[in-house]
Design a protein around this motif. Structure first.
Motif, PDB file in Angstrom:
ATOM      1  N   ALA A 158       0.833  -1.207   0.000  1.00 23.17           N
ATOM      2  CA  ALA A 158       0.000   0.000   0.000  1.00 23.17           C
ATOM      3  C   ALA A 158       0.865   1.254   0.000  1.00 23.17           C
ATOM      4  O   ALA A 158       0.567   2.229  -0.713  1.00 23.17           O
ATOM      5  N   GLN A 159       1.930   1.260   0.784  1.00 27.24           N
ATOM      6  CA  GLN A 159       2.822   2.424   0.828  1.00 27.24           C
ATOM      7  C   GLN A 159       3.432   2.716  -0.538  1.00 27.24           C
ATOM      8  O   GLN A 159       3.464   3.864  -0.982  1.00 27.24           O
ATOM      9  N   GLY A 160       3.938   1.662  -1.190  1.00 25.97           N
ATOM     10  CA  GLY A 160       4.549   1.854  -2.495  1.00 25.97           C
ATOM     11  C   GLY A 160       3.572   2.392  -3.528  1.00 25.97           C
ATOM     12  O   GLY A 160       3.875   3.327  -4.275  1.00 25.97           O
ATOM     13  N   MET A 161       2.371   1.821  -3.571  1.00 19.88           N
ATOM     14  CA  MET A 161       1.373   2.231  -4.553  1.00 19.88           C
ATOM     15  C   MET A 161       0.844   3.638  -4.269  1.00 19.88           C
ATOM     16  O   MET A 161       0.638   4.440  -5.187  1.00 19.88           O
ATOM     17  N   LEU A 162       0.618   3.937  -2.980  1.00 21.36           N
ATOM     18  CA  LEU A 162       0.131   5.267  -2.616  1.00 21.36           C
ATOM     19  C   LEU A 162       1.169   6.341  -2.923  1.00 21.36           C
ATOM     20  O   LEU A 162       0.822   7.427  -3.424  1.00 21.36           O
ATOM     21  N   LEU A 163       2.432   6.055  -2.627  1.00 21.39           N
ATOM     22  CA  LEU A 163       3.488   7.036  -2.903  1.00 21.39           C
ATOM     23  C   LEU A 163       3.557   7.328  -4.393  1.00 21.39           C
ATOM     24  O   LEU A 163       3.655   8.507  -4.809  1.00 21.39           O
ATOM     25  N   LEU A 164       3.494   6.283  -5.211  1.00 23.07           N
ATOM     26  CA  LEU A 164       3.540   6.470  -6.654  1.00 23.07           C
ATOM     27  C   LEU A 164       2.304   7.232  -7.134  1.00 23.07           C
ATOM     28  O   LEU A 164       2.404   8.151  -7.957  1.00 23.07           O
ATOM     29  N   GLY A 165       1.137   6.885  -6.599  1.00 23.88           N
ATOM     30  CA  GLY A 165      -0.099   7.558  -6.997  1.00 23.88           C
ATOM     31  C   GLY A 165      -0.135   9.017  -6.589  1.00 23.88           C
ATOM     32  O   GLY A 165      -0.447   9.898  -7.416  1.00 23.88           O
ATOM     33  N   PHE A 166       0.177   9.287  -5.328  1.00 25.19           N
ATOM     34  CA  PHE A 166       0.216  10.686  -4.859  1.00 25.19           C
ATOM     35  C   PHE A 166       1.291  11.486  -5.594  1.00 25.19           C
ATOM     36  O   PHE A 166       1.125  12.679  -5.871  1.00 25.19           O
ATOM     37  N   GLY A 167       2.417  10.816  -5.896  1.00 23.00           N
ATOM     38  CA  GLY A 167       3.493  11.497  -6.617  1.00 23.00           C
ATOM     39  C   GLY A 167       3.070  11.900  -8.023  1.00 23.00           C
ATOM     40  O   GLY A 167       3.342  13.019  -8.472  1.00 23.00           O
ATOM     41  N   LEU A 168       2.387  10.988  -8.728  1.00 21.26           N
ATOM     42  CA  LEU A 168       1.884  11.308 -10.069  1.00 21.26           C
ATOM     43  C   LEU A 168       0.885  12.467 -10.017  1.00 21.26           C
ATOM     44  O   LEU A 168       0.897  13.341 -10.885  1.00 21.26           O
ATOM     45  N   LEU A 169       0.041  12.449  -8.992  1.00 24.10           N
ATOM     46  CA  LEU A 169      -0.936  13.536  -8.833  1.00 24.10           C
ATOM     47  C   LEU A 169      -0.231  14.869  -8.589  1.00 24.10           C
ATOM     48  O   LEU A 169      -0.604  15.901  -9.173  1.00 24.10           O
ATOM     49  N   ALA A 170       0.803  14.863  -7.755  1.00 22.66           N
ATOM     50  CA  ALA A 170       1.558  16.096  -7.460  1.00 22.66           C
ATOM     51  C   ALA A 170       2.212  16.645  -8.717  1.00 22.66           C
ATOM     52  O   ALA A 170       2.213  17.862  -8.955  1.00 22.66           O
ATOM     53  N   LEU A 171       2.765  15.744  -9.550  1.00 22.57           N
ATOM     54  CA  LEU A 171       3.385  16.189 -10.791  1.00 22.57           C
ATOM     55  C   LEU A 171       2.334  16.706 -11.773  1.00 22.57           C
ATOM     56  O   LEU A 171       2.568  17.688 -12.491  1.00 22.57           O
ATOM     57  N   TYR A 172       1.185  16.063 -11.798  1.00 23.21           N
ATOM     58  CA  TYR A 172       0.118  16.457 -12.733  1.00 23.21           C
ATOM     59  C   TYR A 172      -0.394  17.864 -12.437  1.00 23.21           C
ATOM     60  O   TYR A 172      -0.652  18.649 -13.355  1.00 23.21           O
ATOM     61  N   ILE A 173      -0.528  18.185 -11.153  1.00 20.07           N
ATOM     62  CA  ILE A 173      -1.055  19.511 -10.805  1.00 20.07           C
ATOM     63  C   ILE A 173       0.063  20.551 -10.694  1.00 20.07           C
ATOM     64  O   ILE A 173      -0.195  21.722 -10.426  1.00 20.07           O
ATOM     65  N   GLY A 174       1.309  20.117 -10.905  1.00 18.29           N
ATOM     66  CA  GLY A 174       2.434  21.050 -10.931  1.00 18.29           C
ATOM     67  C   GLY A 174       2.771  21.674  -9.593  1.00 18.29           C
ATOM     68  O   GLY A 174       3.077  22.874  -9.522  1.00 18.29           O
ATOM     69  N   SER A 175       2.741  20.865  -8.524  1.00 18.86           N
ATOM     70  CA  SER A 175       2.955  21.408  -7.176  1.00 18.86           C
ATOM     71  C   SER A 175       4.419  21.415  -6.746  1.00 18.86           C
ATOM     72  O   SER A 175       4.726  21.750  -5.601  1.00 18.86           O
ATOM     73  N   GLY A 176       5.337  21.012  -7.630  1.00 13.49           N
ATOM     74  CA  GLY A 176       6.764  21.099  -7.338  1.00 13.49           C
ATOM     75  C   GLY A 176       7.250  20.106  -6.298  1.00 13.49           C
ATOM     76  O   GLY A 176       6.574  19.131  -5.960  1.00 13.49           O
TER      77      GLY A 176
END
Length: 353
Positions: A158-176
């Motif tokens: 769960a940690q690995g998948m959530l980190l990857l998912g949240f990371g993709l979301l952060a990059l998508y919205i351009g939050s740096g």
């Protein structure tokens, strides 16, 4: 149940627990590696260097939030599961207090160093993230004490998948970089909640209370284990911190490009050693000569396996770096070439130890 059935049952538990942990760990590492590749591709060597420094800097201090308590509790509760609630409650409170103190030390330490505001802010958020991971670990040890490692594997995955998912979301919205730091924090908050829910529903509820004498006993008994953990964390992270202080963010990024790849190789080596140890322990019961024979064979086969990896890694390192990390990390080739052989030497050191 006779003695033979007990042995078979115990062996089955070991195999199930080891398999679950290996699968969970591998999938977690794969997701984490993809996450770091995304960071490197998006922010380049300097941004990746800042992020790698923040993770190493917080990890270096946050180990003080455990001091061996979880490992000691596993040993004690495995012998007497009636103590689980008591250990769970006292360690959860004690580790939360220690983690708060350590978080304060992290905030003070990063402000004493001459780092820019962006780096300090990333360290603050990663520090809070690691704080939640630390208090999550204050209950997760119960899975190992009860030999139910499938739950640990589930949380790792769960940690690995959530980190990857949240990371993709952060990059998508351009939050740096701050967005990626928050991705770490949200991942560990969810992991923290999941750990407590599983512990309460599937195992025992913690008996909360302040028992000063028991806390003294825990700290006194656990600190030798904690010292080993501190030395291990210092060994794994101090190189990145020193490189950041001496050479700067870009060099940290290049170094960690090779280091993250070596983390996958070290994990494979560690799993091999973990699988080998029970066989060695079993053979020792029969004779010392049998143990020595198995160890010699294991080293011979390991040599046949890792020598081609080392040679191929040196020859193909430039292609590996360009394929995975990109042109900005061309300076990482030398670090990968050196770290490959460092990992190989570590494998034989673990086997010899």
């Amino acid at each position: 149940m006779d003695e033979k059935e007990k042995i078979i049952s115990a062996a089955g538990k070991v195999i199930r627990n080891t398999t679950a942990l290996i699968i969970g760990t591998i999938l977690n590492k794969i997701c984490s590696l993809f996450f770091f590749i995304l960071v490197a591709k998006y922010f380049g060597d300097i941004g990746f260097g800042k992020y790698s420094f923040a993770i190493s800097f917080t990890a270096l201090f946050m180990v003080l939030g455990d001091i061996g308590l979880s490992t000691f509790a596993i040993k004690e509760v495995a012998k007497n599961k009636n103590l689980a609630g008591k250990y769970l409650g006292d360690i959860a409170i004690l580790k939360t207090i220690l983690s708060f103190i350590t978080l304060g030390i992290i905030f003070i330490a990063i402000n004493l160093l001459n780092y820019p505001a962006e780096t300090r802010n990333v360290v603050y958020i990663i520090g809070i993230s690691v704080f939640f991971n630390s208090i999550s670990m204050s209950v997760r040890w119960i899975f190992q004490a009860f030999q139910k490692m499938e739950y640990e594997a589930l949380i790792n995955l769960a940690q690995g998948m959530l980190l990857l998912g949240f990371g993709l979301l952060a990059l998508y919205i351009g939050s740096g970089l701050m967005g990626l730091a928050f991705a770490h924090m949200f991942t560990n908050i969810v992991s923290f909640c999941l750990s407590f829910v599983i512990t309460n529903k599937k195992f025992v509820k913690p008996i909360l209370g302040i028992d000063w004498n028991f806390w003294k006993y825990l700290i006194k008994s656990a600190y030798p284990i904690g010292l080993m953990a501190i030395f291990s964390v210092v060994y794994l992270n101090v190189d990145t911190i020193l490189l950041s202080l001496i050479k700067g963010d870009a060099h940290v990024g290049w170094y960690n490009a090779g280091y993250k790849l070596m983390g996958v190789l070290r994990m494979i080596f560690s799993l091999f050693v973990v699988a080998l140890f029970p066989v060695m322990a079993d053979s020792y019961k029969f004779s010392k000569e049998s143990l020595e024979k198995i160890l010699r064979k294991a080293m011979q086969y390991s040599l046949l396996l890792v020598l081609p990896i080392g040679i191929a890694g040196v020859i193909l390192s430039d292609r590996i770096i360009m394929l995975i990390w990109g042109e900005a990390f061309s300076q990482a080739v030398l670090s990968l070439q050196i770290l490959i052989w460092a990992g190989i030497l570590c494998l034989f050191a673990m086997m010899g130890g």
